[in-house]
Scaffold this motif. Structure first.
Motif, mmCIF file in Angstrom:
data_model
loop_
_atom_site.group_PDB
_atom_site.id
_atom_site.type_symbol
_atom_site.label_atom_id
_atom_site.label_comp_id
_atom_site.label_asym_id
_atom_site.label_seq_id
_atom_site.Cartn_x
_atom_site.Cartn_y
_atom_site.Cartn_z
ATOM 1 N N ILE A 179 0.830 -1.212 0.000
ATOM 2 C CA ILE A 179 0.000 0.000 0.000
ATOM 3 C C ILE A 179 0.862 1.259 0.000
ATOM 4 O O ILE A 179 0.519 2.244 -0.663
ATOM 5 N N LYS A 180 1.994 1.225 0.687
ATOM 6 C CA LYS A 180 2.811 2.435 0.774
ATOM 7 C C LYS A 180 3.450 2.740 -0.578
ATOM 8 O O LYS A 180 3.452 3.866 -1.038
ATOM 9 N N PHE A 234 0.455 3.665 -3.097
ATOM 10 C CA PHE A 234 -0.386 4.842 -2.856
ATOM 11 C C PHE A 234 0.281 5.906 -1.978
ATOM 12 O O PHE A 234 -0.279 6.973 -1.779
ATOM 13 N N GLY A 235 1.444 5.581 -1.456
ATOM 14 C CA GLY A 235 2.055 6.473 -0.467
ATOM 15 C C GLY A 235 2.772 7.669 -1.052
ATOM 16 O O GLY A 235 3.486 8.354 -0.345
ATOM 17 N N TYR A 236 2.583 7.935 -2.345
ATOM 18 C CA TYR A 236 3.304 9.033 -2.994
ATOM 19 C C TYR A 236 2.669 10.396 -2.749
ATOM 20 O O TYR A 236 3.229 11.424 -3.096
ATOM 21 N N GLN A 237 1.486 10.410 -2.156
ATOM 22 C CA GLN A 237 0.718 11.653 -2.116
ATOM 23 C C GLN A 237 1.499 12.800 -1.463
ATOM 24 O O GLN A 237 1.283 13.953 -1.789
ATOM 25 N N TYR A 238 2.375 12.459 -0.540
ATOM 26 C CA TYR A 238 3.037 13.535 0.193
ATOM 27 C C TYR A 238 3.945 14.386 -0.676
ATOM 28 O O TYR A 238 4.331 15.468 -0.282
#
Lengths: 540, 324, 604
Positions: free
Chosen positions: B289-290, B293-297
């Motif tokens: 998941i990271k 999808f964890g790119y948002q930051y």
């Protein structure tokens, strides 16, 4: 280990190994893609043991879970070692040819009978015995660990205790057999590779070695101190003594990530000058005198990182950095410029070229080859070299082309933070699947499975404390107290509690943790805190 | 591995023993259509578009899963092969929304002159949940004059995934990726039977109540866009999705130390989705998941330089942030 | 495995039902209460889960029969006990028609609406029960000689089969009456009732007590096993080869060759008896299991000995509760008597037989689907190769034989292969059971030599009730044949020569007043309902076939009737050439033949 700070094996080797010991690691959540490889191994028939105080999602895949008490790893390892010796299951030829110090080791572990191990670890003796026999008799076996081994006051000894087992049985230096620490962050390994260690130059070359230091001095046109620097925990001690007055923090958030956060923040506050270079306005950055906004290295910059299997891989720029944010290299070059050195504006590849000239283990890794091969595992000494799948194959050469590897006996010492009537519950910390470190990156996306800052206790303890899930509890240690919601988790037994480290703003576990640290690695004992838990009484 | 000799459409070729007919065909320069096949997954040979004729075999043979044998004679363009592939594609196209299949599949469908209208006009979509409630063995009487389809409303239950099962051809890839071939989470399986078979959690509970860990590996292997990133789904709905304008950059995940390779799909200086290369030894295309999808930051969508894409992406995330 | 559960908890009756089958939970980690012994150690993991997966379907059946459906709480409990992910459990549960995943009445009547029963009163029966939510139409229940047939699932009690059922019978049982369990004589077959003394396979059916080992032995039972154990496996297989017997399940593969292929594989071998007799119109194996269960137990033991298997599985379709009870009783008795289990008759050969019940899925009669069903997976067929002889049940070399095939073994052993082969024809040796139903005077199972003609067989069954328009031969996966073929000798080779197949030996004549449109639509609906859904040609093709047939018969063609006829032919070919298994391969057979005979669609 044995000279080079990296895991011995490649991920693919665990897919065909015969026996997996996952020790102090919840890779299912903390290293999910490594766990894919591990599961291939399990599906291919490998027997799996998990050693962990919690029956984690990883441990649930194990044929046998050994639920040791927190901090009893050395007791277990020594008992396994003794059992292998007394059952005559050692690889005598390997020990004789490739190691030294066996006799002393055997003497040191002799007190660790299965019964004593059961007393200290809580694990019934026959399962310790089974692990020992299965490990020793497997053709190939891997011991994999992460922070459950290292985040103790004696983390280095913990690692040594595991290495001793591999030496006893010859489970190292062969395809499928090895010692596999999995790194917690995407470039912990790379940081070490690049010499971000107090006593090392790039390529794990000893800073005390005059000849090597001379090469770097010639290349850099500057003097390199021969004395080792300070690791992180020593730096804070030096701040305490007033010896460090200024600090340059690059991409770290010690105000939240260090154990005993109250002390950490006091020390950072007391500095004359704090410079922080980060992609976020972290808690540490908020305390800084100057903040340099940095680009995101893996998406807005170029360079390399090194993974847990020693694979050096390229990161590439995909986005323009926002606002005034600049690439780390550019910031450093501009800083150098202001400090009176003219470095120009080197590209990442040019810097990498310099490294390849100075670090023999990286010499063969041109950007072109890294691109073509999807990364290369060090050591890779020249442009023809394919990289190194597993380390220490030379231990099996006869005659041995290197110094024999020493057994280093280790002594079990219980966790520093003692359990008492006032603090009867052992709190341990760790990660969750969808979150990362102090959460500054992972909070950026909305995870449907995020549970937020909570403390988890066993259903039995929850009932004994008269709690229902969701109740607010006060958790106190000898260093501080926090209030958090409670949740019940069957992976915990009575007396054991768990907090993730990801939500310091909601539930700052590090206000509780102890900063007793390992003297060699400087890693703090995040995994063993004594706490008391009580319901928060609401008035009215 | 010992070489095995065979012929493909009359041309002799030798391939290593253990290879599939499909691999032999590719080695012979004759690519075949595939939908349920993926190099990183165990062949399930269910879609039947890669069928070939093997001399001596009464029925056609799935090239993806059948292992070559010495002296095998394979025909990829015989009348039975052409007919069966055509009709199979028509079966799919007449019952499933194939609007997001890749260009190669589209070319194959043109090649076989696929005409889904021959089976009648598409029946009206089933209401939400109706197909999930069907019980095995209970007969669905055809609606007179209509061709039954799997059309139904998309399932949108979180900020990360959309499950648009009107586009599902039941290729089993997501089940394999969620299950034994990669993630081993087993949040979804094929439930029900026959034409009512569908991908489902237990009792069709929401993904958020299921075992799903949001690795997105199901999306990574879906050939029809039935499983799709919320970001892509919203951008497509808004008419902003533009693959021509996108760059794909390979880099390494910023989270743990495993070293998973990411492919960042960037449009208008925004990451719009993340995949992983199938041919990389570390991930084989799979992420957690990271990584997924964890790119948002790295992109502050509410900032001053807001673009139309930002507005859509931000809307897709609305309400999803964890309260500080 | 790291399983995740919804918050649904099992009720006490659900736990009890599962625990009765599996025993109590061995630890606090697998569904039990947690104790101190669990705090520091847990056994489990992937390998354990693999080992117990095969108990999944029985566990679900235990829940179904206890509470009448598979509830979310019960599903979670089964999942936890067996370490199977809940989504996987649901996938399996939702595959079977006799397992309900939504709450329903505690008693459910399944009224056969299939080809034979629907022409013999079942449609009227369904009509008179219309509006009841505890009555559902069912595919063939394998009681075509007793139409209309009804199966009643009863939570907390054994399932019951009703024969020649009336609406009153069904309503009474649904409302609590205990169904009448008939006397042994009721299992009889017409030939013995008519006094034939020449029966060999059927001679005990209806004439002995199926629960009595003594009666079985008194009529020659277990003489064959005794002899077989002295012959040795190799000699036994030779004798079977000499007998020339071919499989009776539909594929007609030579039994001796099949066994040799298994014996040529690794040492750990498996025997499976396919008693999932679900081809509409087929009921011969049921008769044998109900009336002469020991013969099957003896035959399986002989087969197990021949191929060197230590274990056998008997997979009986879920619609045969009485057959299962009788065979289960025979297994217990045989084991108690040293005829099964450790050291059979002191020979040193040990053999166990486990019964597994189907769950209401025609596809599980396909051998590889049957393996998956036993293993605890969805009953989806596997692509062959590998064939069962190489990798069958649990991946082991497996001989899988039909009930009728196996019960020939005692004859072959006792009289010798050559004598056996002297009956029938050179390519179709021995004797054969046929299932006569439809428009005949005395529906039932008939035993004849291979080579008997259709006409002779129909006459044996008392002749047709009216002038025959067509005969459904081989079941709904077989074909309609016209009266011009009444003199066709029923052998593998003669049927093959005219492009049809004996299939499961269904012979179902239909008179000239038959509504063949209705039959064809029923057959199309059957295949649509019974397709497992795995491969596209069958999953979608069976739907498209039914739709096109509706258009054709309804007189509302899409683009002219000829286009629908053409489309049906195209669909049929794609299913036949492209499907994974025999269901898809044959799903268009009957309709194709009905069209060719002018029985439907454009009949003048």
């Amino acid at each position: 280990m044995f000279g080079a700070a990296g895991g011995t094996s490649s991920y693919e080797e665990i897919e065909t190994t015969d026996m997996i010991v996952l020790w102090g690691s919840n890779a299912r959540e903390a290293h999910p893609i490594f766990f894919h490889h591990l599961l291939k191994g399990v599906r291919n028939g490998a027997k799996m043991y998990a050693v962990d105080p919690r029956r984690t999602t990883s441990a649930q895949w194990a044929d046998v879970w050994l639920g040791i008490d927190v901090g009893s790893d050395i007791a277990l390892a020594n008992a396994i070692g003794r059992e292998i010796i007394v059952s005559e299951l050692t690889d005598g030829n390997f020990i004789a040819r490739a190691t030294k110090g066996f006799e002393a080791y055997a003497a040191a572990v002799d007190e660790w009978t299965l019964e004593r191990a059961e007393e200290v670890t809580g694990v019934p003796a026959r399962f310790v015995e089974n692990l020992a026999h299965d490990y020793a008799t497997a053709d190939t076996a891997q011991v994999c660990w992460t922070l459950g081994i290292t985040e103790h006051h004696n983390g280095t000894d913990n690692v040594l205790a595991l290495i001793n087992l591999a030496l006893l049985t010859g489970h190292v230096g062969r395809y499928g057999a090895g010692l596999v620490p999995i790194r917690g962050q995407n470039n912990v390994q790379g940081g070490g590779d690049m010499g971000a260690l107090p006593n090392k130059l790039p390529g794990f070359q000893d800073v005390a070695d005059d000849e090597i230091r001379g090469e770097f001095e010639a290349a850099w046109g500057a003097t390199v101190p021969a004395d080792p620097g300070l690791h992180l925990s020593l730096m804070f001690d030096a701040m305490e003594r007033g010896e460090i007055r200024s600090l340059f923090v690059l991409g770290e958030n010690p105000a939240q990530s260090e154990a005993d956060a109250t002390r950490t923040r006091r020390l950072l506050d007391g500095l004359d000058f704090l410079l922080v270079q980060d992609i976020f306005m972290t808690k540490t950055a908020e305390m800084a005198d100057v903040v340099l906004p940095a680009a995101v290295a893996w998406a807005e910059g170029d360079g390399t990182v090194t993974s847990s299997e020693r694979r050096v891989q390229r990161v590439r720029r995909a986005l323009e950095p926002p606002g005034e944010a600049k690439d780390d290299l550019e910031i450093l070059a501009l800083l150098a410029d202001r400090l009176g050195f003219s470095w120009g504006m080197p590209t990442a590849e040019e810097i990498w070229g310099e490294l390849r000239g100075l670090s023999p283990m990286h010499a063969g890794m041109s950007y072109e080859r890294l691109d073509q091969r999807g990364g290369i595992q060090w050591p890779c000494p020249d442009l023809e070299h394919p990289g190194t799948q597993f380390l220490h194959g030379d231990l099996w050469e006869d005659p041995l082309p290197r110094e024999p590897v020493p057994f280093i006996p280790t002594e079990w010492v219980p966790p520093v933070d003692e359990l008492t009537d006032e603090f009867p519950i052992r709190l341990t910390t760790g990660r969750r699947l969808d979150s990362y470190n102090t959460g500054v990156q992972s909070e950026g996306f909305s995870s449907p499975i995020r549970v937020g800052g909570i403390i988890e206790v066993s259903p039995e303890d929850g009932a004994a404390l008269g709690l229902t899930e969701g109740d607010q509890v006060r958790v106190s240690s000898r260093r501080g107290a926090i209030e958090v919601p409670v949740s019940f988790d069957r992976s915990l037994r009575p007396g054991l509690a768990f907090m993730a480290i990801h939500h310091p703003d909601e539930a700052d576990a590090n206000l509780l943790t102890i900063d007793a640290w390992d003297p060699l690695a400087g890693t703090a004992e995040f995994k063993a805190t004594a706490v008391g838990i009580e319901p928060v009484e609401f008035s009215g | 591995m010992k070489k095995v000799h065979l012929t493909v459409d009359g041309a002799a070729i030798s391939v290593p023993g253990g290879a599939s007919i499909l691999q032999a065909c590719r080695a012979a320069g004759k690519p075949q259509p595939t939908l349920c096949y993926l190099e990183t997954l165990t062949p399930v040979n269910t879609c039947r578009v890669c069928l070939v004729q093997v001399t001596g075999s009464r029925t056609l043979v799935p090239s993806c899963s059948r292992i070559v044998e010495e002296g095998m004679e394979v025909a990829t363009d015989s009348e039975p092969v052409r007919h069966t592939r055509k009709v199979v594609f028509e079966f799919l196209a007449s019952s499933v929304d194939l609007s997001l299949v890749d260009a190669e599949t589209r070319e194959w469908m043109d090649f076989y002159d696929v005409d889904p209208t021959r089976y009648g006009p598409a029946a009206p979509a089933a209401p939400a949940g109706a197909r999930d409630a069907r019980q095995a063995g209970h007969h669905q009487v055809p609606q007179p004059g209509w061709a039954e389809t799997v059309a139904q409303p998309a399932k949108i239950q979180d900020e990360l995934f959309v499950r648009d099962y009107g586009k599902c051809i039941l290729c089993y890839k997501c089940v394999e990726a969620c299950g034994p071939d990669a993630q081993n989470t087993f949040a979804i399986q094929v439930a029900g039977r026959g034409f009512d078979a569908r991908i489902s959690t237990e009792f069709d509970v929401d993904l958020t109540s299921s075992a799903c860990v949001y690795c997105g590996n199901c999306i990574g292997v879906c050939p029809t866009g039935a499983l799709i990133f919320r970001s892509e789904y919203e951008l497509r709905n808004a008419g902003l999705w533009d693959e021509e304008a996108q760059t794909v950059t390979r880099t390494v995940c910023s989270y743990c130390g495993v070293g998973c390779n990411l492919e960042l799909w960037v449009q208008d200086n925004r990451i719009v989705k993340v995949t992983s290369p199938m041919d990389h030894a570390v991930t084989a295309g799979h992420l957690c998941i990271k990584g997924r999808f964890g790119y948002q930051y790295v992109q502050e969508l509410g900032g001053p330089a807001t673009t139309p894409i930002d507005m859509v992406l931000a809307a897709g995330r609305e309400g999803g942030f964890v309260e500080p | 495995m790291d399983l995740h559960f919804t918050s649904a908890f099992p009720s006490t009756p659900e736990r009890v039902a599962v625990d009765r089958l599996l025993g109590g939970p061995p630890s606090g980690w697998t569904g039990g209460a947690r104790a101190a012994a669990d705090y520091h150690v847990a056994l489990g993991g992937h390998h354990h889960a693999v080992g117990v997966r095969h108990r999944l379907l029985p566990a679900l059946q235990a829940v179904q029969s206890a509470i009448g459906w598979v509830s979310p709480g019960a599903l979670n409990y089964v999942a936890e006990r067996l370490s199977v992910p809940p989504a996987d459990v649901y996938a399996v549960a939702s595959f079977y028609a006799l397992l309900a995943t939504e709450q329903q009445s505690l008693r459910m009547a399944h009224v056969c609406e299939d080809v034979s029963c629907r022409t013999r009163g079942s449609l009227r029966l369904l009509e008179s029960l219309a509006g009841r939510d505890d009555v559902v139409p069912s595919p063939c229940l394998g009681q075509c000689d007793r139409s209309p047939a009804v199966l009643v699932q009863r939570a907390g009690e054994y399932d019951a089969s009703l024969w020649n059922a009336t609406a009153e019978d069904v309503a009474e049982v649904l409302e609590g009456a205990t169904p009448i369990d008939p006397e042994p004589g009721h299992y009889g077959v017409p030939q013995s009732e008519l006094g034939s003394d020449r029966l060999r396979l059927l001679r005990r059916v209806g004439t002995i007590d199926p629960y009595s080992l003594d009666e079985y032995r008194a009529t020659g039972g277990y003489a064959a096993l005794t002899k077989a154990l002295t012959m040795g496996p190799e000699e036994l297989i030779e004798e079977v080869k000499r007998a020339g017997i071919r499989g009776r399940g539909g594929a007609a593969f030579p039994v001796g060759a099949k066994w040799e292929a298994v014996v040529g594989q690794g040492p750990d071998r498996m025997l499976v008896c396919n008693a999932d007799e679900a081809e509409p119109g087929t009921f011969k194996d049921r008769g044998v299991m109900e009336g002469d269960p020991f013969s099957l137990v003896e035959a399986m033991t002989i087969a197990g000995y021949a191929i060197g298997a230590g274990r056998g599985f008997l997979y009986i379709r879920g619609e045969y509760p009485r057959a299962a009870r009788h065979v289960a009783s025979a297994l217990r008795t045989a084991t108690e008597s040293g005829l099964l289990g450790d050291n059979v008759l002191g020979s040193g050969f040990s053999f166990d037989i486990e019964i597994r019940m189907g769950g209401g899925a025609y596809i599980c009669g396909e051998e590889t689907a049957l393996f998956n069903s036993i293993e605890g997976f969805r009953g989806e067929p596997r692509q062959k190769p590998p064939y069962p002889a190489e990798a069958g049940l649990f991946g082991l070399p497996t001989a899988i034989n039909n009930v009728e095939t196996l019960i020939n073994l005692p004859l072959i052993v006792l009289e010798g292969g050559a004598a056996y082969a002297s009956r029938g024809t050179a390519a179709s040796t021995g004797i054969k059971l046929f299932c006569l139903s439809g428009d005949v005077a005395r529906p039932g199972v008939y035993e004849v030599d291979f080579g008997t003609t259709l006409r002779q067989l129909i006459d044996l069954a008392g002749g047709p009730l009216e002038e025959i328009a067509a005969i459904l031969l081989g079941g709904v996966s077989g074909s309609f044949v016209g009266p011009d073929l009444l003199d066709l000798p029923l052998t593998f080779e003669d049927t093959h020569a005219v492009g049809v197949s004996l299939g499961t030996a269904v012979v179902m004549p239909f008179g000239v007043s038959t509504d063949f449109d209705d039959l064809a639509l029923r057959i199309a609906a059957f295949f649509r309902d019974e397709s497992c859904g795995q491969c596209v040609p069958c999953r979608v093709g069976t739907v498209r076939q039914e739709e096109a047939l509706h258009r054709l018969i309804g007189g509302v063609p899409l683009n002219g009737a000829s286009s629908d006829l053409g489309l049906l032919a195209e669909i049929d070919e794609a299913m036949r050439m492209g499907s994974i298994c025999g269901l898809g391969h044959t799903a268009g057979n009957a309709i194709r033949s009905a069209i060719a005979l002018g029985l439907i669609g454009g009949r003048p």
